[in-house]
Design a protein around this motif. Structure first.
Motif, PDB file in Angstrom:
ATOM      1  N   GLU A 222       0.863  -1.176   0.000  1.00  0.00           N
ATOM      2  CA  GLU A 222       0.000   0.000   0.000  1.00  0.00           C
ATOM      3  C   GLU A 222       0.900   1.225   0.000  1.00  0.00           C
ATOM      4  OE1 GLU A 222      -3.471   2.252   2.659  1.00  0.00           O
ATOM      5  OE2 GLU A 222      -2.922   0.165   3.087  1.00  0.00           O
ATOM      6  N   ILE A 223       0.725   2.096  -0.988  1.00  0.00           N
ATOM      7  CA  ILE A 223       1.561   3.282  -1.132  1.00  0.00           C
ATOM      8  C   ILE A 223       0.713   4.423  -1.667  1.00  0.00           C
ATOM      9  CG2 ILE A 223       2.329   2.452  -3.396  1.00  0.00           C
ATOM     10  CD1 ILE A 223       4.952   3.952  -3.000  1.00  0.00           C
ATOM     11  N   ASN A 224       0.852   5.575  -1.070  1.00  0.00           N
ATOM     12  CA  ASN A 224       0.103   6.762  -1.479  1.00  0.00           C
ATOM     13  C   ASN A 224      -1.406   6.512  -1.457  1.00  0.00           C
ATOM     14  OD1 ASN A 224       0.089   9.509  -2.323  1.00  0.00           O
ATOM     15  ND2 ASN A 224      -0.339   8.873  -4.416  1.00  0.00           N
ATOM     16  N   GLY A 225      -1.861   5.691  -0.497  1.00  0.00           N
ATOM     17  CA  GLY A 225      -3.284   5.397  -0.363  1.00  0.00           C
ATOM     18  C   GLY A 225      -3.809   4.365  -1.338  1.00  0.00           C
ATOM     19  N   ILE A 226      -2.931   3.785  -2.152  1.00  0.00           N
ATOM     20  CA  ILE A 226      -3.340   2.781  -3.143  1.00  0.00           C
ATOM     21  C   ILE A 226      -2.800   1.417  -2.707  1.00  0.00           C
ATOM     22  CG2 ILE A 226      -3.185   2.053  -5.551  1.00  0.00           C
ATOM     23  CD1 ILE A 226      -2.731   5.015  -6.252  1.00  0.00           C
ATOM     24  N   LYS A 227      -3.679   0.431  -2.692  1.00  0.00           N
ATOM     25  CA  LYS A 227      -3.292  -0.911  -2.254  1.00  0.00           C
ATOM     26  C   LYS A 227      -3.432  -1.883  -3.422  1.00  0.00           C
ATOM     27  CE  LYS A 227      -5.960  -2.800   0.825  1.00  0.00           C
ATOM     28  NZ  LYS A 227      -6.572  -3.098   2.144  1.00  0.00           N
ATOM     29  N   GLY A 228      -2.448  -2.774  -3.572  1.00  0.00           N
ATOM     30  CA  GLY A 228      -2.528  -3.744  -4.654  1.00  0.00           C
ATOM     31  C   GLY A 228      -1.297  -4.628  -4.716  1.00  0.00           C
ATOM     32  N   ASP A 229      -1.304  -5.530  -5.690  1.00  0.00           N
ATOM     33  CA  ASP A 229      -0.175  -6.432  -5.921  1.00  0.00           C
ATOM     34  C   ASP A 229       0.729  -5.835  -6.994  1.00  0.00           C
ATOM     35  OD1 ASP A 229      -1.196  -8.178  -4.094  1.00  0.00           O
ATOM     36  OD2 ASP A 229      -2.098  -9.529  -5.557  1.00  0.00           O
TER      37      ASP A 229
END
Length: 295
Positions: free
Chosen positions: A119-126
Motif C-alpha cells: 500500500e503506497i500513497n493510499g493505493i493498495k494492490g499487488d
C-alpha cells in the motif's frame, strides 16, 4: 583575408551577432541531445512526451534570458549560461529525476518487488511490474470489499517512495493478523462456546500457525522486535447486550476473506448443533415498564 579582417574591425556588430547565433545554436543542439536521450531511455509514452515538451519550453526560456543579458552585456561567461540551462532542466524535470532515483532506491534497498502486496500513497494492490519510471499494480479494495481485485491496473510514479510510508504485506513475513467478533447471548454455556471457537480455529488454522512460527523467529532475529503469539487467541468482553467473543488469529495475507468465511461457517454449524446451549445474540430492545396513560 585582409579584406575580411578590415570588415571585422570596421563592423564589430557582426562579431557580436555571430557570437549570439553561435550561442543560440549551442542551446538548440543541447535541446536536441536531451530530447534524443529521453527518447531512448524513457519507455513510457506519456512521460516521454511530457519530458520532451518540458525540454523545449525550458530551452526557449533560456534563449530569451540569454538574449536579454547578451545584448545588455551582463553575461560575460558562457559557462553561466550553461549553468542556467542545467538548473532550468533540473527544476522542470524534477519529477522525472525523482522517479529514476526512486527506481534505483527500490532496487538497491529492496523496498518491494513484483509479486509483493503493498500500500503506497493510499493505493493498495499487488505489484506486477517495476521499471525505471513507474510501479505497476493490480489494485485491490476501493469499492470491492475485503482484499479482492478491483480490476484496475494502476501506474504509480516511483518518486512516491520518498514521499510517504510504504506498507508491505508480504516482505519477510507473508502472514498478517486478522480478527472478528462473535456476539454470544447471556445465559449460554460460555465454556462450551469458548471450546467450540478455539477448537475450530486451531484445526482450521493449524498450517498457517505452524508455518508462521518458524518465519516469525527469523523476523525476531533480524529486527528489534518483541516475540508475538501466533496461535489463535480468544478474548471475552461483557457488553450491555451480549458477551462478545473476539477471535484473533494469523493467516496468509492473500487468504483473509476465504479463511474468515470458513471459520464463520464452521462455528455457526457447531453452535447450531448445541441445541440451544449456545445462542448467538442480536440487537434487541427490552421494555421494562409501560407508562400509565392518564385520561
Amino acid at each position: 583575408m585582409e579584406d575580411i579582417k578590415q570588415l571585422i574591425t570596421e563592423n564589430p556588430m557582426l562579431i557580436s551577432i555571430f557570437k549570439y547565433i553561435l550561442l543560440v545554436s549551442v542551446v538548440f543542439v543541447l535541446i536536441q541531445l536531451f530530447r534524443r536521450f529521453l527518447r531512448k531511455h524513457v519507455s513510457d509514452t506519456s512521460a516521454r512526451y511530457k519530458s520532451q515538451k518540458s525540454i523545449e519550453i525550458i530551452g526557449y526560456v533560456v534563449i530569451i534570458i540569454l538574449s536579454f543579458f547578451y545584448f545588455t552585456g551582463n553575461i560575460q561567461d558562457f559557462t553561466l549560461a550553461i549553468g542556467l540551462f542545467t538548473a532550468g532542466i533540473a527544476f522542470t524535470l524534477q519529477e522525472l529525476i525523482l522517479s529514476i532515483a526512486g527506481s534505483l532506491f527500490i532496487f538497491i534497498v529492496k523496498v518491494y518487488k513484483p509479486g509483493d502486496r503493498i500500500e503506497i500513497n493510499g493505493i493498495k494492490g499487488d505489484v506486477i511490474d517495476v521499471n525505471s519510471m513507474y510501479t505497476t499494480m493490480m489494485e485491490i479494495g476501493q469499492w470491492i470489499h475485503s482484499d479482492n481485485y478491483s480490476g484496475r491496473i494502476v501506474k504509480l510514479s516511483n518518486a512516491f517512495v520518498f514521499k510517504g510510508p510504504i506498507y508491505n504485506y508480504s516482505q519477510d513475513f507473508p502472514f498478517i493478523w486478522e480478527e472478528f467478533n462473535l456476539p454470544i447471548r447471556y445465559g449460554s454455556d460460555i465454556e462450551l462456546a469458548k471450546s467450540i471457537v478455539i477448537k475450530i480455529a486451531s484445526e482450521t488454522l493449524s498450517d498457517y500457525t505452524a508455518n508462521s512460527k518458524s518465519q516469525w523467529k527469523d523476523i525476531v532475529n533480524k529486527y528489534y522486535i518483541e516475540d508475538a503469539i501466533v496461535d489463535p487467541t480468544l478474548a471475552i468482553t461483557l457488553t450491555d447486550n451480549w458477551i462478545q467473543f473476539n477471535l484473533r488469529y494469523i493467516v496468509d495475507y492473500k487468504k483473509r476473506r476465504s479463511t474468515k468465511h470458513v471459520l464463520n461457517n464452521k462455528i455457526l454449524k457447531e453452535i447450531e448443533e448445541t441445541k440451544g446451549k449456545v445462542i448467538l445474540a442480536s440487537s434487541t430492545l427490552e421494555i421494562i415498564k409501560i407508562p400509565t396513560l392518564k385520561n
